[in-house]
Design an enzyme around this catalytic site. Structure first.
Site, mmCIF file in Angstrom:
data_model
loop_
_atom_site.group_PDB
_atom_site.id
_atom_site.type_symbol
_atom_site.label_atom_id
_atom_site.label_comp_id
_atom_site.label_asym_id
_atom_site.label_seq_id
_atom_site.Cartn_x
_atom_site.Cartn_y
_atom_site.Cartn_z
ATOM 1 C CB SER A 141 -0.902 0.001 1.240
ATOM 2 O OG SER A 141 -1.536 1.246 1.408
ATOM 3 C CE1 TYR A 177 -6.182 4.642 -1.797
ATOM 4 C CE2 TYR A 177 -4.159 4.885 -0.527
ATOM 5 C CZ TYR A 177 -5.408 4.320 -0.712
ATOM 6 O OH TYR A 177 -5.877 3.419 0.206
ATOM 7 C CB THR A 235 -6.529 2.770 -5.230
ATOM 8 O OG1 THR A 235 -5.937 1.509 -4.908
ATOM 9 C CG2 THR A 235 -7.878 2.873 -4.538
ATOM 10 C CE LYS A 278 -7.926 -2.910 -4.270
ATOM 11 N NZ LYS A 278 -8.918 -2.163 -3.486
ATOM 12 C CG HIS A 314 -11.547 1.214 -0.755
ATOM 13 N ND1 HIS A 314 -10.707 1.769 -1.689
ATOM 14 C CD2 HIS A 314 -10.883 1.282 0.419
ATOM 15 C CE1 HIS A 314 -9.592 2.163 -1.103
ATOM 16 N NE2 HIS A 314 -9.668 1.869 0.185
#
Length: 379
Positions: free
Chosen positions: A106, A129, A155, A251, A275
């Site tokens: 992440s 992100y 994401t 995603k 999510h």
């Protein structure tokens, strides 16, 4: 406690973790309606049991973007994984590598890219992100490529953070949060010793490397809220597509129109995901959204799915609904929190065993045969 099924790890994690951490991984947005739907809708998927199909030789492996996987499974990106076990991202990456599946790091991990990539015997995946600070994004991508990472999971379902009321109640955020977390940690001495003391530093490793100063748990919610970019559009991803040299997976897709846009954009894959029920409460479960998305894009790109997957049987259900592979998040963090790398290794072995049983009883000798023909007609 004797662990006999994947679900047993959740109870073990609840006992070991301070409440603010357990509720962070266990909870969802608002009233957690979508969180519940993810599990319930997937559990209601009926598979077609077949007999006398000669399933003596079952092959669980598959290939994604040139990478061979022992089974159609990968570990999803989960923020703060390093708070659930000592240097948790490192332990998770090693367990995944030993099992022959990918681990996805992440953006908001405790352990930085360099530490996790160096500890894993095989290349990991990296999740990013869309953030207002494009400098951070470029820095993260450059560091990931320098560390040998080829696969990027981007994401896109978090232009703003969801309202996670359980986090405010538990002390992850809200009034007097740090004091509440301290007292909760004191009530869980095993976690406090192993992770709280021996697992330091407890900061957002990737962000701290970029900023040149510690970005701790106290800054986590505020930094995310200030840096998510609600103005993001497909055009903003073009520079990333041109910069990134390996596979790029989008995603957070739930709508067939967005899936078609991902194809037009040139993505190598998508993840059908809400999510984990942590963003728009009331959204479709991934299990409900997946078939229409597969119909919309056919075989134009690979489809992964997550949200609600708690067992190897659930993996089989997602494959039958149209996924090429599956990501797991909560399930692996429960195991990691309960017993570290060894617990996660046990969980992945259980997932493979359950998947093999499901394949045998549906007559599928390869994961490619586990398609919609494996769905029972319940009408």
């Amino acid at each position: 406690m004797i662990i006999s099924s994947p679900g047993d790890f959740r109870a073990a994690a609840a006992r070991r973790l301070p409440r603010f951490l357990f509720d962070y991984i266990d909870g969802g947005a608002y009233d957690e309606t979508t969180l519940g739907r993810n599990v319930a809708d997937l559990a209601q998927v009926a598979l077609r049991q077949r007999v006398l199909r000669n399933v003596a030789d079952i092959e669980c492996g598959t290939t994604l973007w040139g990478q061979r996987l022992s089974m159609p499974l990968a570990l999803a990106p989960v923020g703060l994984t390093g708070m659930f076990a000592r240097r948790g991202e490192v332990q998770a990456a090693r367990a995944a590598a030993a099992a022959g599946i990918p681990f996805t790091l992440s953006t908001v991990s405790v352990c930085p890219i360099e530490e996790v990539a160096a500890a894993s015997p095989v290349p990991i995946w990296f999740q990013l992100y869309v953030l207002k600070d494009r400098g951070f994004m470029r820095n993260a991508l450059e560091r990931a490529q320098a560390a040998g990472i080829r696969t990027l999971v981007f994401t896109v379902d978090m232009p703003v953070p969801g309202a996670r009321y359980r986090d405010r109640r538990s002390g992850m955020s809200g009034d007097f949060a740090s004091i509440r977390r301290y007292f909760q940690a004191a009530l869980h001495p095993c976690w406090a010793w192993d992770v709280g003391l021996r697992g330091r530093p407890h900061d957002l490793g990737n962000i701290s490397r970029y900023r040149g100063q510690k970005t701790g748990l106290e800054d986590y919610i505020g930094w995310l809220g200030a840096n998510f970019d609600p103005s993001i559009s497909w055009s903003d991803l073009e520079w990333i597509r041109s910069f990134w040299q390996g596979p790029m997976i989008i995603k957070g897709i739930l709508d067939p129109s967005d899936a078609r846009d991902a194809v037009s954009f040139g993505a190598d894959g998508i993840v059908v995901s809400n999510h984990g029920g942590r963003q728009l409460d009331g959204a479709l479960s991934s299990a409900r959204a997946l078939p229409a998305i597969r119909d919309a894009i056919g075989d134009d790109l690979s489809i992964l799915a997550d949200s609600g997957v708690r067992s190897g049987l659930d993996v089989a259900r997602m494959l039958a609904l149209g996924a090429d592979a599956v990501l797991i998040g909560r399930a692996f963090v429960y195991a990691l929190a309960a017993r570290g790398q060894a617990g996660l290794a046990d969980l992945l072995a259980l997932f493979e065993k359950e998947l093999r049983v499901a394949m045998a009883l549906t007559g599928a000798r390869t994961v490619q045969e586990l398609d919609r023909n494996a769905l029972a007609d319940t009408h």
